[in-house]
Design a protein around this motif. Structure first.
Motif, short mmCIF file in Angstrom:
data_model
loop_
_atom_site.label_atom_id
_atom_site.label_comp_id
_atom_site.label_asym_id
_atom_site.label_seq_id
_atom_site.Cartn_x
_atom_site.Cartn_y
_atom_site.Cartn_z
N ALA A 23 11.93 -2.88 -5.52
CA ALA A 23 13.05 -2.83 -4.57
C ALA A 23 14.22 -2.05 -5.18
O ALA A 23 14.90 -1.26 -4.49
N MET A 24 14.44 -2.25 -6.47
CA MET A 24 15.53 -1.56 -7.13
C MET A 24 15.28 -0.05 -7.14
O MET A 24 16.18 0.74 -6.86
N ALA A 25 14.02 0.33 -7.43
CA ALA A 25 13.69 1.76 -7.44
C ALA A 25 13.89 2.36 -6.05
O ALA A 25 14.46 3.44 -5.90
N ALA A 26 13.41 1.63 -5.02
CA ALA A 26 13.52 2.13 -3.66
C ALA A 26 14.99 2.32 -3.29
O ALA A 26 15.36 3.33 -2.67
N GLU A 27 15.80 1.36 -3.69
CA GLU A 27 17.23 1.45 -3.38
C GLU A 27 17.86 2.67 -4.07
O GLU A 27 18.62 3.42 -3.45
N GLY A 77 15.34 13.22 2.79
CA GLY A 77 16.00 12.52 3.89
C GLY A 77 15.23 11.34 4.45
O GLY A 77 15.75 10.58 5.24
N ARG A 78 13.97 11.18 4.02
CA ARG A 78 13.20 10.04 4.52
C ARG A 78 13.39 8.86 3.57
O ARG A 78 13.27 9.00 2.35
N MET A 79 13.68 7.69 4.15
CA MET A 79 13.96 6.51 3.35
C MET A 79 12.66 5.78 2.98
O MET A 79 11.67 5.82 3.71
N ILE A 80 12.69 5.09 1.84
CA ILE A 80 11.53 4.29 1.45
C ILE A 80 11.74 2.87 1.95
O ILE A 80 12.80 2.27 1.76
N LYS A 81 10.71 2.33 2.58
CA LYS A 81 10.78 0.95 3.05
C LYS A 81 9.60 0.20 2.44
O LYS A 81 8.46 0.63 2.54
N ILE A 82 9.92 -0.93 1.78
CA ILE A 82 8.85 -1.70 1.15
C ILE A 82 8.46 -2.88 2.04
O ILE A 82 9.33 -3.59 2.54
N ILE A 83 7.17 -3.07 2.24
CA ILE A 83 6.71 -4.27 2.94
C ILE A 83 5.96 -5.13 1.92
O ILE A 83 4.91 -4.75 1.42
N TRP A 106 9.08 -0.64 -11.07
CA TRP A 106 10.23 0.26 -10.89
C TRP A 106 9.80 1.68 -11.21
O TRP A 106 10.00 2.62 -10.43
N GLU A 107 9.14 1.82 -12.37
CA GLU A 107 8.71 3.14 -12.81
C GLU A 107 7.69 3.74 -11.85
O GLU A 107 7.77 4.92 -11.48
N THR A 108 6.73 2.92 -11.42
CA THR A 108 5.67 3.41 -10.54
C THR A 108 6.23 3.85 -9.19
O THR A 108 5.78 4.85 -8.62
N MET A 109 7.22 3.12 -8.68
CA MET A 109 7.84 3.50 -7.41
C MET A 109 8.50 4.88 -7.53
O MET A 109 8.35 5.74 -6.66
#
Lengths: 290, 392
Positions: free
Chosen positions: B56-60, B70-76, B318-321
């Protein structure tokens, strides 16, 4: 060689003492309700969580935490007893199986929702070991063994001499006759249930210091360990439960010590299967009580 | 109110509640959706929480920086409870209901092994960030599953490194006490391959199940055997229990622990300092790792999550994201095949050094060796992470 043998017996007794305190509550509840309480392990978990919570948030000393844990669990059990368990009187067995399994799921997942699913660290208790020659054992385990004996002496006195104890025995023998002579079956069921679950909680907090970790799913395994014990002891038989718990504890200890830890849990299940095949009424009675 | 109307209201209320719950997750069409499978409940829930927070931290970080073009990452998130059955159904839900673009997961090797064929058949991409069983990449890339990648060291390297290190330190009679799973048993199987070569042996072999709390009997047996060390490939949450019972049975300070199971975590050492002293561990990462990127990660993580110290799964996810985001950026597409090609050729600059993938889709990355000295984890060396695939 002798010391190893003795030490494995001691290991077995210390495990058996924990099983015994949990199982005796379950067997008493079965006695008055004819229902296996599949949520029994969850009360063990609730007690442990109660103790852990007051220790880690307000820093209560361990003995006080034991009391808080047991009291909180008994209060929750009172509510569940009032709204669910009392309705089980005279119900077919399926009803109680589904109801108690449901309660188990609700309790477990509520705890996970409130406190998170991770392991909590139980840091209180008396974990310093004492050594007898080569054999070391934590003070806490000696305490558990001593308290186990105390619990069983207390229960024996309760069911032999007290009015409530006699009523419990009466209900476990014949519900209709109790109703005829004016014993309030509902009250007896509720108090047995609260007492039985309180004992499970007590066992949970007593074991927490040596088991270290506290988590929502910790009760499941306890329920499944308890089943073969109460069947072996004879359903509803208090003294039988103590002996059966010790037998299982010691047998597990020898299997883990001689064959491998991976085979330990099979002891209980194999025992359960054998008992149900050959002596479904328990080791100590010649015929079925129910 | 009559009973009948009461029931009718209840029924309508329940229906309304369920229809709200059944509404699909509102995902904007241009979002990049990543399913994250991890054990979020059960005995390994702590691992899952670290994984979710790290990712989640990486995505943020990526989204704050403007996302990927411009495309956001969303984690499910999806819960595997560390069991293959649950993991497979969670993965199935991610693929068919949530229609994710990519899947990261699981932590438990047994679950990852079960997810691989599923993701392969669905034509999605699975990037693993935390499972160490060697089979996972023996069966990936040229080994079979084109859609599986692993950005985590395999136990083949770990098993060899730990055994070699232990023998160098003078230990050669190992009592095995590992978790009964593909991870615990796999690590021991691969250690056995090197025993003869190193002149070491297994004195006894025990496997514990998840959630086991009673080790007295087996520790008594080990104390009375010829073992000079205890080889543990175990679960982080079980290590403190074993360590405490080692003190109880008089093993602490005599037989060191070898292997892996978060020996270096502060809480573990605090639980039983005497038993953890001298423990030898091979880990993918640890908070004390001295590199600029790694220290920054620890600081950011602590700031974000109330001072909680990250573990290697938080770091790994985090790294993998970040790595996945870079691959998607390079591929300029969320198409699985394009991203697979991008990952095959990636030269990812991580805080642990540059990471590349071999033809089995196994990340070539270092493994850290550490020892607990005077209650502190000390990094004593690192092992290069290139696998030589043997005939199977």
């Amino acid at each position: 060689m002798m010391t190893i043998f003795l030490e494995q017996i001691l290991n077995g007794i210390s495990t058996g003492a924990v099983y015994a305190i949990v199982a005796v509550g379950m067997t008493m509840i079965f006695g008055v309700l004819r229902a296996i309480n599949f949520a029994h392990g969850e009360y063990y978990m609730l007690g442990t969580f109660g103790g852990w919570f007051v220790i880690s948030t307000i820093g209560l000393p361990y003995p006080a935490a034991v009391i808080v844990g047991v009291v909180v669990t008994m209060a929750i059990a009172y509510v569940i007893g009032r709204f669910v368990m009392q309705r089980m009187i005279g119900m077919p067995e399926e009803g109680s199986v589904v109801a108690t399994l449901g309660i188990a799921l609700i309790l477990q997942n509520t705890v996970i929702l409130v406190f998170g699913g991770g392991y909590k660290f139980f840091s209180a208790g008396y974990i310093e070991p004492v050594f007898f020659g080569d054999i070391g054992i934590a003070q806490q385990r000696l305490l558990i063994i001593a308290l186990c004996i105390a619990v069983f002496v207390g229960l024996e006195l309760l069911v032999t001499y007290s009015r409530m104890g006699k009523a419990m025995r009466a209900v476990s023998q014949n519900v209709e006759a109790c109703a005829v002579v004016g014993i309030d079956v509902r009250t007896v069921v509720l108090s047995t249930f609260v007492l039985g679950t309180g004992l499970a909680a007590f066992s949970g907090i007593l074991t927490a210091p040596v088991n270290v970790s506290v988590y929502g799913g910790m009760g499941e395994i306890i329920t499944f360990k308890t089943l073969p014990i109460i069947v072996m002891g004879g359903l509803g038989n208090v003294r039988g439960t103590l002996v059966a718990a010790m037998i299982l504890g010691i047998a597990e200890s020898f299997v883990a010590g001689n064959f491998g830890l991976q085979y330990r849990d099979s002891v209980g299940f194999v025992t359960l299967i054998l008992m149900l095949l050959w002596r479904p009424h328990g080791l100590f009675s010649a015929r079925a009580r129910f | 109110m009559t009973v009948k109307t009461e029931r009718a209201i209840l029924r309508a209320g329940t229906l309304a509640l369920f229809s709200v719950l059944a509404l699909p997750n509102l995902v904007k069409a241009q979002d990049i959706v990543v399913g994250l499978v991890s054990p979020n409940s059960g005995a390994n829930a702590r691992y899952g929480a670290f994984a979710q927070r790290g990712a989640a931290m990486a995505a943020e970080e990526i989204n704050v920086g403007g996302g990927i073009d411009g495309r956001m990452i969303k984690i499910i998130p999806a819960d595997s409870i560390c069991t293959p059955v649950e993991g497979v159904s969670a993965t199935q839900r991610l693929i068919s209901q949530d229609e994710v673009d990519f899947i990261i997961g699981d932590i438990c090797s047994s679950v990852t092994l079960a997810m691989q064929p599923l993701v392969e058949d669905a034509g999605k991409l699975l990037v693993n960030a935390a499972s160490s069983n060697p089979e996972i990449t023996y069966k990936a890339g040229v080994g079979g599953y084109q859609h599986s990648f692993r950005n985590y060291p395999t136990d083949e390297i770990r098993a060899k490194a730990v055994a070699e290190y232990a023998v160098e330190k003078g230990y050669s009679k190992f009592a095995v006490l590992s978790v009964d799973s593909d991870y615990g048993r796999g690590a021991i199987t691969y250690t056995r391959k090197y025993l003869d070569e190193l002149g070491a042996e297994f004195v006894s072999e025990d496997y514990y199940k998840e959630g086991e709390v009673d080790f007295r009997s087996v520790l008594t047996k080990i104390r009375n055997s010829e073992a000079d060390s205890i080889m543990v490939y175990g679960l982080a949450d079980t290590t403190p229990i074993i360590a405490r019972q080692m003190i109880e049975t008089g093993l602490a300070g005599k037989l060191p622990l070898l292997g892996n199971g978060e020996f270096s975590a502060e809480a573990t050492i605090q639980a039983a300092p005497k038993a953890m002293e001298g423990a030898i561990e091979a880990a993918a990462w640890l908070p004390g790792y001295d590199s600029e990127g790694s220290m920054a990660f620890v600081a950011d993580y602590k700031a974000k999550y109330d001072g909680e110290e990250p573990n290697n799964h938080a770091y790994g996810h985090w790294e993998t994201m970040h790595m996945l985001a870079e691959a998607v950026d390079a591929a300029d597409s969320t198409d699985a095949e394009a991203v697979i090609a991008a990952l095959q050729g990636i030269q990812f600059a991580s805080p642990m050094g540059t990471i590349t993938f071999d033809d089995h889709h196994q990340a070539i990355r270092p493994l850290l060796m550490l020892e607990i000295r005077e209650g502190e984890p000390v990094i004593t060396g690192s092992v290069a992470g290139e696998v030589t695939y043997s005939e199977q």
